[in-house]
Every structure is written in structure tokens, then in C-alpha cells.
Design an enzyme around this catalytic site. Structure first.
Site, PDB file in Angstrom:
ATOM      1  N   HIS A 280      56.377  24.687  55.248  1.00 27.64           N
ATOM      2  CA  HIS A 280      56.348  24.993  53.809  1.00 27.64           C
ATOM      3  C   HIS A 280      54.943  25.387  53.410  1.00 27.64           C
ATOM      4  O   HIS A 280      54.007  25.303  54.205  1.00 27.64           O
ATOM      5  CB  HIS A 280      56.904  23.839  52.975  1.00 27.64           C
ATOM      6  CG  HIS A 280      56.103  22.568  52.987  1.00 27.64           C
ATOM      7  ND1 HIS A 280      55.911  21.826  54.136  1.00 27.64           N
ATOM      8  CD2 HIS A 280      55.464  21.883  51.992  1.00 27.64           C
ATOM      9  CE1 HIS A 280      55.190  20.742  53.840  1.00 27.64           C
ATOM     10  NE2 HIS A 280      54.903  20.774  52.556  1.00 27.64           N
TER      11      HIS A 280
ATOM     12  N   HIS B 114      52.590  24.326  51.176  1.00 26.32           N
ATOM     13  CA  HIS B 114      51.512  23.488  50.644  1.00 26.32           C
ATOM     14  C   HIS B 114      50.249  23.602  51.493  1.00 26.32           C
ATOM     15  O   HIS B 114      50.315  23.679  52.721  1.00 26.32           O
ATOM     16  CB  HIS B 114      51.955  22.033  50.547  1.00 26.32           C
ATOM     17  CG  HIS B 114      52.843  21.759  49.373  1.00 26.32           C
ATOM     18  ND1 HIS B 114      53.627  20.636  49.264  1.00 26.32           N
ATOM     19  CD2 HIS B 114      53.066  22.474  48.226  1.00 26.32           C
ATOM     20  CE1 HIS B 114      54.298  20.667  48.119  1.00 26.32           C
ATOM     21  NE2 HIS B 114      53.980  21.772  47.484  1.00 26.32           N
TER      22      HIS B 114
ATOM     23  N   ASP C 181      48.011  21.681  52.557  1.00 30.20           N
ATOM     24  CA  ASP C 181      47.711  20.741  53.630  1.00 30.20           C
ATOM     25  C   ASP C 181      48.634  20.921  54.833  1.00 30.20           C
ATOM     26  O   ASP C 181      48.615  20.103  55.765  1.00 30.20           O
ATOM     27  CB  ASP C 181      47.755  19.293  53.120  1.00 30.20           C
ATOM     28  CG  ASP C 181      49.104  18.873  52.559  1.00 30.20           C
ATOM     29  OD1 ASP C 181      49.838  19.750  52.053  1.00 30.20           O
ATOM     30  OD2 ASP C 181      49.434  17.670  52.627  1.00 30.20           O
ATOM     31  N   HIS C 182      49.402  22.005  54.842  1.00 28.82           N
ATOM     32  CA  HIS C 182      50.204  22.378  56.009  1.00 28.82           C
ATOM     33  C   HIS C 182      49.862  23.781  56.521  1.00 28.82           C
ATOM     34  O   HIS C 182      50.345  24.155  57.587  1.00 28.82           O
ATOM     35  CB  HIS C 182      51.695  22.273  55.689  1.00 28.82           C
ATOM     36  CG  HIS C 182      52.134  20.860  55.428  1.00 28.82           C
ATOM     37  ND1 HIS C 182      52.779  20.086  56.366  1.00 28.82           N
ATOM     38  CD2 HIS C 182      51.976  20.063  54.345  1.00 28.82           C
ATOM     39  CE1 HIS C 182      53.005  18.876  55.865  1.00 28.82           C
ATOM     40  NE2 HIS C 182      52.529  18.839  54.638  1.00 28.82           N
TER      41      HIS C 182
ATOM     42  N   HIS D  85      61.523  18.835  48.508  1.00 24.24           N
ATOM     43  CA  HIS D  85      60.082  18.676  48.300  1.00 24.24           C
ATOM     44  C   HIS D  85      59.513  19.983  47.751  1.00 24.24           C
ATOM     45  O   HIS D  85      58.779  19.989  46.766  1.00 24.24           O
ATOM     46  CB  HIS D  85      59.435  18.306  49.631  1.00 24.24           C
ATOM     47  CG  HIS D  85      57.951  18.160  49.592  1.00 24.24           C
ATOM     48  ND1 HIS D  85      57.314  17.166  48.873  1.00 24.24           N
ATOM     49  CD2 HIS D  85      56.970  18.868  50.202  1.00 24.24           C
ATOM     50  CE1 HIS D  85      56.006  17.285  49.041  1.00 24.24           C
ATOM     51  NE2 HIS D  85      55.776  18.307  49.849  1.00 24.24           N
TER      52      HIS D  85
ATOM     53  N   ASP E   4      57.683  17.377  55.263  1.00 26.79           N
ATOM     54  CA  ASP E   4      57.761  16.542  54.062  1.00 26.79           C
ATOM     55  C   ASP E   4      59.172  16.487  53.482  1.00 26.79           C
ATOM     56  O   ASP E   4      59.350  16.254  52.283  1.00 26.79           O
ATOM     57  CB  ASP E   4      56.782  17.056  53.012  1.00 26.79           C
ATOM     58  CG  ASP E   4      55.334  16.955  53.470  1.00 26.79           C
ATOM     59  OD1 ASP E   4      55.089  16.476  54.597  1.00 26.79           O
ATOM     60  OD2 ASP E   4      54.437  17.362  52.705  1.00 26.79           O
TER      61      ASP E   4
ATOM     62  N   HIS F 177      53.322  13.156  57.564  1.00 27.24           N
ATOM     63  CA  HIS F 177      52.258  12.316  57.013  1.00 27.24           C
ATOM     64  C   HIS F 177      52.355  10.882  57.514  1.00 27.24           C
ATOM     65  O   HIS F 177      53.437  10.395  57.847  1.00 27.24           O
ATOM     66  CB  HIS F 177      52.333  12.288  55.479  1.00 27.24           C
ATOM     67  CG  HIS F 177      51.966  13.574  54.833  1.00 27.24           C
ATOM     68  ND1 HIS F 177      50.671  13.899  54.494  1.00 27.24           N
ATOM     69  CD2 HIS F 177      52.736  14.622  54.446  1.00 27.24           C
ATOM     70  CE1 HIS F 177      50.655  15.102  53.924  1.00 27.24           C
ATOM     71  NE2 HIS F 177      51.897  15.556  53.891  1.00 27.24           N
TER      72      HIS F 177
END
Length: 257
Positions: free
Chosen positions: A58, A60, A62-63, A116, A135, A173
Site C-alpha cells: 500500500h 503509506h 512507511d512502506h 486500512h 497493515d 509492524h
């Protein structure tokens, strides 16, 4: 005999995980999600591996933050959801829900697991008995509903729950200990959960990752997969509610925990 894929759990940033998938026979390597480049480059260098593919779950930051540097350094090709392509790094291969593709000689099945985010996908590799969920389904939890609805997330989790129970779940995570603290508030009479809480505490004391986990363990202990469980329903006073409604209540409680 075909050599099995090697899967490395790679801590990144403060609490993210990325995963290296290596084919010892061909020498090829893929990465699932790229939270940062530095930790990935160090892990590859330590093992003497290159990087051929980056699979994105996805959009975001932080990915995906490490994608540009890793693509530049290794010439890796990027795979992600066609539905999310407008906000992902440039894709070399766009994939759709229900589609399959070959990765290092193994079939990968693409699953839409929106909730998410809308357009979040998971990658299921049957031969490796592994699913990369980021996530969506997480260890003892699920992702917060930033874009999708509870109904969407429940449908996504139900699809993942239908995979073979021995499947290993690689999520995004290290939230497991916090998730455990919440889980016991909605499923207090579950002995399997109580055992898992103790196991998690021991692992974290040693700095050991709690990811990956098995799908069977999630089915036994993760309240977000257990909306049909009679004890949870009774505890919530929702004996006659639809499963998706019970899930929504659990998610709301977690948001406010």
C-alpha cells in the site's frame, strides 16, 4: 528437489517490518515493502544478495520510502496494485485482485485487503505457505481504518482467514504487545490468548520479533478474526449482531483503547 524460498524478517524504522524473499537456486531476491533503504541495503550486503523485485502492499510512506534509492542502487523492478498506482512509486508491474504472477519461479496470488487503505493488497505464495499482509491482518490485530469501512476490513480479514491455517502471516509492524493488552479486554476468558500474551512478553524482553505468526494462532487469539466467537459476543452484549457489526465494535474499542 526444489529449494524452498528463504524469508528474512527485517526490522526497519522504529516498529516496521520489511521482508526479504530469496531463492537460493536462482540467487534472486525480492523485498516486500520498503520502509527505508538503509536497513535493506545493509541486510543485502551482509548476505551478498542483489535485489530484483520490490513488492508494495500500500501507499503509506512507511512502506514505500526506500523504493527510489533501492531501485537506483539495484535496478529492482516494482510490483504494486493497479488500483493504487496513482499514489505508489512508479510500477514496473501493476497487479489486480484475484490475479497471479510468477516471482522467482513461484506463483504469487494477489488479494485485495482494503480497509486500512483502499487498494491495499496482500501477497500469498502457496508454495512458501506465506502471506504478506502488511497493515491488514496483523499479529493480534488489524490496521486502523484510515480509508476503508469496517465492512470492507471484515471482508478482507475473512478472505485471509480462509487461507490454510498453517499459513505463516508476515505483517507490517511490531505492535503485538500493545495489541495483546487490548485483546484481553474483549476476550478475557481465552486461555490460548493468555498463553500468547506471556509468550509475547518473553519475546519482547529479549528483543525478539513477534512477526511472523501463524494463521492458526491468529484464528485462536486475534479478536479481529473472532467476531463470530460466542464468548466475545456475550462479553460485548452483541449475541445477535452480524459478524461485521461485532468486528466494527471491536475496532472502535481498539481505536479508543
Amino acid at each position: 528437489m526444489t529449494m524452498p524460498l528463504e524469508i528474512i524478517t527485517l526490522p526497519c524504522l522504529s516498529d516496521n517490518y520489511a521482508f526479504l524473499i530469496h531463492n537460493p537456486a536462482s540467487g534472486e531476491t525480492a523485498l516486500v515493502d520498503a520502509p527505508e533503504a538503509g536497513a535493506v541495503r545493509a541486510a543485502l550486503s551482509e548476505r551478498g544478495w542483489g535485489l530484483d523485485w520490490i513488492l508494495l502492499t500500500h501507499h503509506h510512506w512507511d512502506h514505500v520510502d526506500g523504493v527510489a534509492e533501492l531501485r537506483e542502487a539495484y535496478g529492482a523492478k516494482v510490483i504494486g496494485a493497479e488500483a493504487d498506482a496513482h499514489r505508489l512509486p512508479r510500477l514496473d508491474k501493476a497487479v489486480k485482485d484475484g490475479g497471479t504472477f510468477s516471482l522467482m519461479g513461484e506463483e504469487v496470488q494477489v488479494m485485495d485487503v482494503s480497509g486500512h487503505t483502499v487498494g491495499h493488497i496482500a501477497f500469498y505464495i502457496p508454495a512458501a505457505e506465506a502471506v504478506f499482509t502488511a497493515d491488514s491482518l496483523m499479529a493480534l490485530g488489524c490496521g486502523r481504518l484510515f480509508e476503508g469501512t469496517a465492512q470492507q476490513m471484515w471482508a478482507s480479514l475473512s478472505r485471509l482467514a480462509a487461507l490454510p491455517p498453517h499459513t505463516v502471516v508476515y505483517s507490517g509492524h511490531e505492535y503485538t504487545q500493545a495489541n495483546a493488552g487490548f485483546a484481553v479486554t474483549v476476550d478475557p476468558g481465552n486461555p490460548a490468548l493468555q498463553d500468547r500474551v506471556r509468550d509475547i512478553a518473553r519475546a519482547r524482553e529479549k528483543g525478539t520479533p513477534t512477526v511472523p505468526s501463524s494463521l492458526q494462532l491468529e484464528l485462536d487469539t486475534n479478536p479481529f478474526l473472532r467476531a463470530a466467537d460466542s464468548a466475545i459476543r456475550a462479553h460485548l452484549g452483541m449475541e445477535d449482531a452480524e459478524d461485521a457489526e461485532v468486528f466494527a465494535e471491536i475496532r472502535k474499542r481498539k481505536d479508543n483503547f
